[in-house]
Each structure stands twice: as C-alpha cells, then as structure tokens.
Design a protein around this motif. Structure first.
Motif, mmCIF file in Angstrom:
data_model
loop_
_atom_site.group_PDB
_atom_site.id
_atom_site.type_symbol
_atom_site.label_atom_id
_atom_site.label_comp_id
_atom_site.label_asym_id
_atom_site.label_seq_id
_atom_site.Cartn_x
_atom_site.Cartn_y
_atom_site.Cartn_z
ATOM 1 N N UNK A 145 40.647 37.738 38.119
ATOM 2 C CA UNK A 145 38.634 38.181 37.644
ATOM 3 C C UNK A 145 38.943 39.964 37.326
ATOM 4 N N UNK A 146 39.384 40.275 37.432
ATOM 5 C CA UNK A 146 39.587 42.594 37.463
ATOM 6 C C UNK A 146 40.183 41.801 35.353
ATOM 7 N N UNK A 147 41.051 40.945 35.339
ATOM 8 C CA UNK A 147 42.027 41.426 33.874
ATOM 9 C C UNK A 147 40.980 40.339 32.903
ATOM 10 N N UNK A 148 39.848 39.118 33.815
ATOM 11 C CA UNK A 148 39.358 38.566 33.057
ATOM 12 C C UNK A 148 37.909 39.771 32.213
ATOM 13 N N UNK A 149 37.618 40.039 32.976
ATOM 14 C CA UNK A 149 36.118 41.543 33.170
ATOM 15 C C UNK A 149 37.014 42.561 32.400
ATOM 16 N N UNK A 150 38.304 42.956 32.101
ATOM 17 C CA UNK A 150 38.732 43.778 31.004
ATOM 18 C C UNK A 150 38.251 43.432 30.349
ATOM 19 N N UNK A 151 38.972 41.854 29.725
ATOM 20 C CA UNK A 151 38.646 41.329 28.238
ATOM 21 C C UNK A 151 37.862 41.236 27.664
ATOM 22 N N UNK A 152 36.697 41.367 28.735
ATOM 23 C CA UNK A 152 35.293 41.002 28.557
ATOM 24 C C UNK A 152 34.643 42.052 27.956
#
Length: 185
Positions: free
Chosen positions: A148-155
């Motif tokens: 989830x953290x990596x997804x948010x960082x991409x976002x």
C-alpha cells in the motif's frame, strides 16, 4: 530346714543392717571431719592471730581448699568459654551456610528467567504454535502495508507530475491570453 533358712535370712538381714549402719557411721564420721575442717578454716579466717599449733594445719588446709576452688572455677570458666566458642562456631557455620544457599537461590532464579525467555522464543519460532500464527498474520499485514505504501508513493509521484503538468499548462494558458490580448488591441 525352714528354721535354718529363716535363721540365715535373719543373719543376712542383721549383716545388711550392720553394714548399712557402719557405712552410715563412716559417712557421718567423714561429714563431721569435713565440717570440723571447715569450721577450723572459718575460725582461722575470722581470727587474725590463730594459735601456733594449728596455724600450719589450717594454712595447708586453707591453701588446699583455695587451690581446689581455683581449679574448679578455672575448669568451669574453661567449659563456659568452650561452650560459648561452640555456639559461636555453630552460628558462624549456620551463617556461612545461609549465605551459600542465598547465592545458590539467586543463581537459580537467574537461570530460571533465562530458560523462560528461551522457552518463549522457541514457542514463537515453532510453526503450528499460537505464536507463529500471529507472526504469520503480522507478516501478511506488514506485506500488505508495504504494498500500500509503494502504491501511495507511486500515486504521489503521479500527482507531483500532474501538478507540474498543470502548472505548465497554466503558464501556457497565461502566455496565450497575453498574446490574444495584444492581438486584439
């Protein structure tokens, strides 16, 4: 024959009585002699000038009794000191034993805590145990959070790119508006 036996019994009874009387009289005689010596000692002590004939006898008897008393008191004192030393040695021995046992108890307590810690760690690491199930769920949650953290960082990166694109478009829009205003004049 019965008269002979009864006579023998009477004779032995008389003999015993005579022996008892003689021993009693011997005891009484020795007691009277002892009392006589003690009275002479006391009279010699109380009077300052004893007679010359009994002076040497009294002095010898007095010195004998004084030495005897001294030896008895010294023996009693030695026995008392020995008893005190025995109690002291026993106390010191008990104290040393107590200290040794206390130290052994402390080391045993420390070993117990170490073993309990090792047991808890072993139970957590063992598959199929209650602790390992929690560990697996924690790992899954951790993995899900990392994803989830990596997804948010991409976002966030996309959002930052969009902001920059938006700012560029605003700047172009402003430039176009200026050009149009100059042309319309």
């Amino acid at each position: 024959m019965s008269t002979v036996l009864s006579n023998n019994k009477e004779e032995t009874g008389v003999r015993k009585t005579l022996l008892g009387a003689s021993s009693a009289s011997a005891t009484a005689t020795s007691n009277s002699l002892r009392n006589d010596k003690l009275s002479r000692l006391n009279s010699a002590r109380t009077s300052n000038a004893p007679s010359a004939s009994s002076d040497t006898g009294v002095n010898h008897a007095e010195s004998y009794f004084l030495r005897r008393e001294h030896r008895l008191s010294a023996r009693r004192k030695a026995e008392e000191e020995a008893a005190i030393n025995d109690y002291k040695k026993m106390y010191e021995k008990a104290l040393a034993t107590n200290q040794r046992l206390k130290s052994r108890l402390e080391t045993s307590k420390q070993e117990l805590t170490v073993i309990q810690d090792q047991l808890q760690r072993a139970q957590k690491g063992r598959p199929g145990a209650c602790g390992s199930n929690m560990l697996e769920t924690e790992k899954k949650e951790s993995w899900a959070l990392k994803k989830r953290i990596s997804d948010i960082e991409e976002q966030l990166k996309v959002k930052a790119d969009l902001k920059m694109e938006n700012q560029r478009l605003k700047d172009e829009n402003g430039a176009l508006i200026r050009v149009i205003t100059k042309l319309s004049k």
